[in-house]
Design an enzyme around this catalytic site. Structure first.
Site, mmCIF file in Angstrom:
data_model
loop_
_atom_site.group_PDB
_atom_site.id
_atom_site.type_symbol
_atom_site.label_atom_id
_atom_site.label_comp_id
_atom_site.label_asym_id
_atom_site.label_seq_id
_atom_site.Cartn_x
_atom_site.Cartn_y
_atom_site.Cartn_z
ATOM 1 C CB SER A 1 -0.960 -0.002 1.190
ATOM 2 O OG SER A 1 -0.268 -0.243 2.393
ATOM 3 C CG HIS B 1 -3.723 -0.679 -2.283
ATOM 4 N ND1 HIS B 1 -4.281 0.581 -2.217
ATOM 5 C CD2 HIS B 1 -3.494 -1.056 -0.999
ATOM 6 C CE1 HIS B 1 -4.375 0.956 -0.957
ATOM 7 N NE2 HIS B 1 -3.905 -0.021 -0.187
ATOM 8 C CE LYS C 1 -7.421 0.949 0.434
ATOM 9 N NZ LYS C 1 -8.163 0.443 1.549
HETATM 10 N N1 PMP Z 1 -5.391 -3.855 3.364
HETATM 11 C C1 PMP Z 1 -4.667 -2.910 2.763
HETATM 12 C C2 PMP Z 1 -3.452 -3.310 1.978
HETATM 13 C C3 PMP Z 1 -5.047 -1.564 2.860
HETATM 14 O O1 PMP Z 1 -4.310 -0.616 2.285
HETATM 15 C C4 PMP Z 1 -6.212 -1.241 3.593
HETATM 16 C C5 PMP Z 1 -6.736 0.186 3.719
HETATM 17 N N2 PMP Z 1 -5.894 1.193 3.584
HETATM 18 C C6 PMP Z 1 -6.915 -2.264 4.215
HETATM 19 C C7 PMP Z 1 -6.488 -3.559 4.075
HETATM 20 C C8 PMP Z 1 -8.122 -1.976 5.043
HETATM 21 O O2 PMP Z 1 -9.230 -1.785 4.232
HETATM 22 P P1 PMP Z 1 -10.420 -0.849 4.688
HETATM 23 O O3 PMP Z 1 -9.969 0.556 4.501
HETATM 24 O O4 PMP Z 1 -11.540 -1.239 3.781
HETATM 25 O O5 PMP Z 1 -10.695 -1.150 6.115
#
Ligand code: PMP
Length: 382
Positions: free
Chosen positions: A179, A207, A238
């Site tokens: 991320s 992502h 996303k």
């Molecule tokens: N996994 C990854 C790699 C993320 O970047 C994120 C959110 N930034 C999440 C899980 C969590 O997802 P959510 O925002 O839907 O809670």
């Protein structure tokens, strides 16, 4: 006795270290342009990679669901919270990821915490990439299994560590697209190792969904190896442009999660309105949109190259590493003065002294917008 003294001291410490966090209040829909305090900015920081949060088709479908189902879900999924829309979304996700079944959680965070916590037990081992998302880390913390971190995307290190735990059960878990760095897991090797050592393989497609592969199916499509991973977790928050998390897997694993994952069982289901927007968002992940995003990423990387930066990305995330936290904040503020919104990412999201501008592309960014930002990065980040 001042009961809050230690918290105010910690906050002061965060400020001194340039690690204090604040929020910008956005007054418009999330798109490539947003409004803050009455001023318009070009947004290069959103995870809405396909710009679907304010899409007309998605909004129409969502409005119809609002009129049919109302607002709240009224209960957890296992009591009164499952509507026909929840079931439809799970069916669509399963076919999108080429799996037998799927389960939707309220957030990606809750999906990771629920899955990792429930699929592993005392005596098991979880192998986790050192740059995995915080929700994976927290899932590991909740699990009773031993947690072994391996060096970032380093399959040799992973194998060394697997050898030390031969014969045990467990899980190898990795972000599909990382991320904060935008790089991609070495899935062929990870899956081979998981199968060789009898571990479950799991990727977090937050992502990668809507981004990787010609159709946006994700990391497996990118490598041309669909269906090989045991557990494919993802988010609807996303590229899909909605909210929620999901897991796609074979029927046994999904049924097990429905019965055992505490973050699924003990929380009120997502609103049908949110689910409707996720269904419509998923429908909008077309090869054309994904190609437009990919073309933008390539164009922007080429422009940064011309400015003297050695960048390449196959995802929609392009980090420009600044290092110093204060400097990253200062550059982000400068870019805002020029009408560009880019977040400065700092510890603990990334390691100390590796603060960065996390630039994210959308399929809808124009060449002029990308040219403008590349020029400013060249001016302020060298
Ligand atoms: N996994 C990854 C790699 C993320 O970047 C994120 C959110 N930034 C999440 C899980 C969590 O997802 P959510 O925002 O839907 O809670």
């Amino acid at each position: 006795m001042d009961k809050t003294k230690r918290y105010s001291e910690q906050l002061k410490h965060l400020k001194d270290e340039s690690l204090y966090r604040t929020m910008h209040v956005i007054e418009s829909a999330q798109g490539s342009h947003i409004t803050i305090d009455g001023k318009e900015y070009v947004l290069f920081a959103s995870n809405s990679y396909l710009d679907l949060c304010n899409n007309e088709y998605v909004k129409e479908k969502t409005e119809t669901a609002l009129h049919t189902y109302g607002t709240g879900s009224g209960g957890s999924r296992l009591t009164t919270g499952t509507t026909a829309l929840h079931s439809e979304l799970e069916g669509r996700l399963a076919s999108f990821k080429k799996r037998e079944d799927a389960i939707v959680f309220n957030t990606g965070y809750m999906a990771n915490v629920g899955v990792i916590g429930s699929l592993t037990a005392k005596g098991d081992v979880i192998f986790s990439d050192e740059l995995n998302h915080a929700s994976i880390i927290d899932g590991c913390r909740l699990s009773k299994a031993e947690v072994v971190k391996y060096r970032h995307n380093d399959m040799e290190d992973l194998e060394e560590k697997l050898k030390l735990h031969k014969g045990k059960n467990g899980l190898i878990v990795s972000d599909g697209v990382f991320s904060m760095d935008g790089d991609i897991v070495n899935l062929p090797k990870l899956v081979r190792l998981a199968n060789e050592y009898g571990m479950l393989s799991m990727i977090d497609e937050a992502h990668a969904t809507g981004v990787l592969g010609a159709n946006g199916y994700g990391t497996e499509e990118y490598y041309g190896m669909e269906g090989v991973t045991d557990i494919v977790m993802g988010t609807l928050s996303k590229a899909v442009g909605s909210e929620g998390g999901f897991v796609c897997a074979d029927g046994t694993i999904v049924n097990y999660l429905r019965n055992k994952a505490r973050s699924f069982i003990f929380s009120t289901a997502l609103s049908p309105v949110t689910i409707a927007s996720a269904i419509a968002g998923l429908e909008c992940i077309t090869a054309d949109r994904v190609a437009a995003l990919r073309n933008n990423v390539q164009y922007f990387c080429d422009r940064l190259h011309a400015e003297g930066f050695d960048v390449q990305s196959d995802s929609a995330i392009i980090p420009v590493i600044v290092g110093d936290e204060q400097k990253a904040l200062a550059i982000s503020a400068k870019l805002m003065e020029h009408g560009y919104y880019i977040s400065a990412i700092r510890y603990p999201t990334v390691k100390k002294n590796s603060a960065r501008l996390r630039i994210t592309l959308m399929s809808s960014h124009t060449k002029e917008e990308m040219d403008g930002l590349a020029g400013l990065i060249g001016r302020y980040c060298k």
